[in-house]
Design a protein around this motif. Structure first.
Motif, PDB file in Angstrom:
ATOM      1  N   ARG A 187     -49.931   0.708 -30.351  1.00  0.00           N
ATOM      2  CA  ARG A 187     -49.348  -0.388 -29.608  1.00  0.00           C
ATOM      3  C   ARG A 187     -47.810  -0.414 -29.845  1.00  0.00           C
ATOM      4  O   ARG A 187     -47.092  -1.013 -29.452  1.00  0.00           O
ATOM      5  CB  ARG A 187     -50.076  -1.734 -30.233  1.00  0.00           C
ATOM      6  N   GLU A 200     -44.936  -0.414 -27.667  1.00  0.00           N
ATOM      7  CA  GLU A 200     -44.281  -1.423 -26.557  1.00  0.00           C
ATOM      8  C   GLU A 200     -43.023  -1.965 -27.244  1.00  0.00           C
ATOM      9  O   GLU A 200     -42.122  -2.440 -26.322  1.00  0.00           O
ATOM     10  CB  GLU A 200     -45.214  -2.465 -26.862  1.00  0.00           C
ATOM     11  N   ASN A 201     -42.521  -1.408 -28.420  1.00  0.00           N
ATOM     12  CA  ASN A 201     -41.147  -1.754 -28.864  1.00  0.00           C
ATOM     13  C   ASN A 201     -40.294  -0.341 -28.305  1.00  0.00           C
ATOM     14  O   ASN A 201     -40.673   0.872 -28.709  1.00  0.00           O
ATOM     15  CB  ASN A 201     -41.282  -1.478 -30.448  1.00  0.00           C
ATOM     16  N   LEU A 203     -52.320   2.731 -22.775  1.00  0.00           N
ATOM     17  CA  LEU A 203     -52.156   1.167 -22.637  1.00  0.00           C
ATOM     18  C   LEU A 203     -52.741   0.545 -21.508  1.00  0.00           C
ATOM     19  O   LEU A 203     -52.783   1.225 -20.555  1.00  0.00           O
ATOM     20  CB  LEU A 203     -50.642   0.900 -22.900  1.00  0.00           C
ATOM     21  N   THR A 207     -48.808  -3.539 -19.303  1.00  0.00           N
ATOM     22  CA  THR A 207     -48.085  -2.850 -20.567  1.00  0.00           C
ATOM     23  C   THR A 207     -47.507  -1.343 -19.733  1.00  0.00           C
ATOM     24  O   THR A 207     -46.358  -1.191 -20.096  1.00  0.00           O
ATOM     25  CB  THR A 207     -48.510  -2.811 -21.879  1.00  0.00           C
ATOM     26  N   ARG A 208     -48.379  -0.693 -19.598  1.00  0.00           N
ATOM     27  CA  ARG A 208     -48.132   0.637 -19.123  1.00  0.00           C
ATOM     28  C   ARG A 208     -47.027   0.709 -17.901  1.00  0.00           C
ATOM     29  O   ARG A 208     -46.213   1.558 -18.017  1.00  0.00           O
ATOM     30  CB  ARG A 208     -49.580   1.169 -18.706  1.00  0.00           C
ATOM     31  N   LEU A 255     -43.285   0.318 -18.932  1.00  0.00           N
ATOM     32  CA  LEU A 255     -43.166   1.638 -19.877  1.00  0.00           C
ATOM     33  C   LEU A 255     -42.945   2.704 -19.001  1.00  0.00           C
ATOM     34  O   LEU A 255     -42.017   3.674 -19.601  1.00  0.00           O
ATOM     35  CB  LEU A 255     -43.929   1.619 -21.126  1.00  0.00           C
TER      36      LEU A 255
END
Length: 161
Positions: free
Chosen positions: A46, A49-50, A110, A114-115, A118
């Motif tokens: 996770r 995500e940063n 993810l 979120t995916r 990104l």
């Protein structure tokens, strides 16, 4: 049997790379990998995500190689190849290509909310990397740069006189 999430057709190859021997490697991160990366490698999936963490991974440092070897472990064993043998024949471009494949493997793990952002970010970063390389090469090959280099050489020659 758990339902597999759909990866769009144009995204199917984003998490793969080929080594110099033509072998295709795929980063398909599973929950088992995520737990192992966390427990054995002290890496939380996770954390990508940063965007800074994601950019660091895509850059291809030594940590990336350890993480990639962990996820590829099953494929390496089934092919009778060690991580050292795979990495021994990789240069910076190969590592960057594998790094992007690994990053996409992590992204595909993810959830879609979120995916998707990104994936868009990764696509944009790759585009900018390619454009910046071309822009730098154009600048180096420009008449302006040639003039600057000639002036520098002339100044150095004058200093020796």
């Amino acid at each position: 049997m758990p339902k597999q999430k759909k990866i769009k057709k144009h995204e199917e190859t984003l998490n793969t790379f080929k080594d110099r021997k033509g072998r295709k490697w795929t980063f398909r991160v599973t929950a088992k990998h995520a737990m192992g990366l966390h427990d054995d490698m002290d890496f939380d999936v996770r954390s990508i995500e940063n965007l800074e963490t994601l950019a660091d991974l895509a850059g291809g440092d030594m940590e990336l190689l350890r993480l990639m070897a962990y996820v590829l472990q099953g494929q390496l064993e089934s092919r009778g190849v060690t991580a050292d043998e795979l990495f021994d024949d990789m240069d910076g471009d190969d590592i960057q290509s594998a790094g992007w494949a690994f990053v996409h493997g992590l992204i595909f793990f993810l959830p879609s909310h979120t995916r998707n952002p990104l994936l868009a970010w990764a696509s944009r970063v790759k585009t900018i990397q390619n454009q910046s390389g071309s822009a730098i090469a154009s600048r180096i090959n420009s008449d302006e740069m040639t003039d600057e280099i000639e002036k520098m050489i002339s100044n150095l020659m004058d200093m020796k006189s």
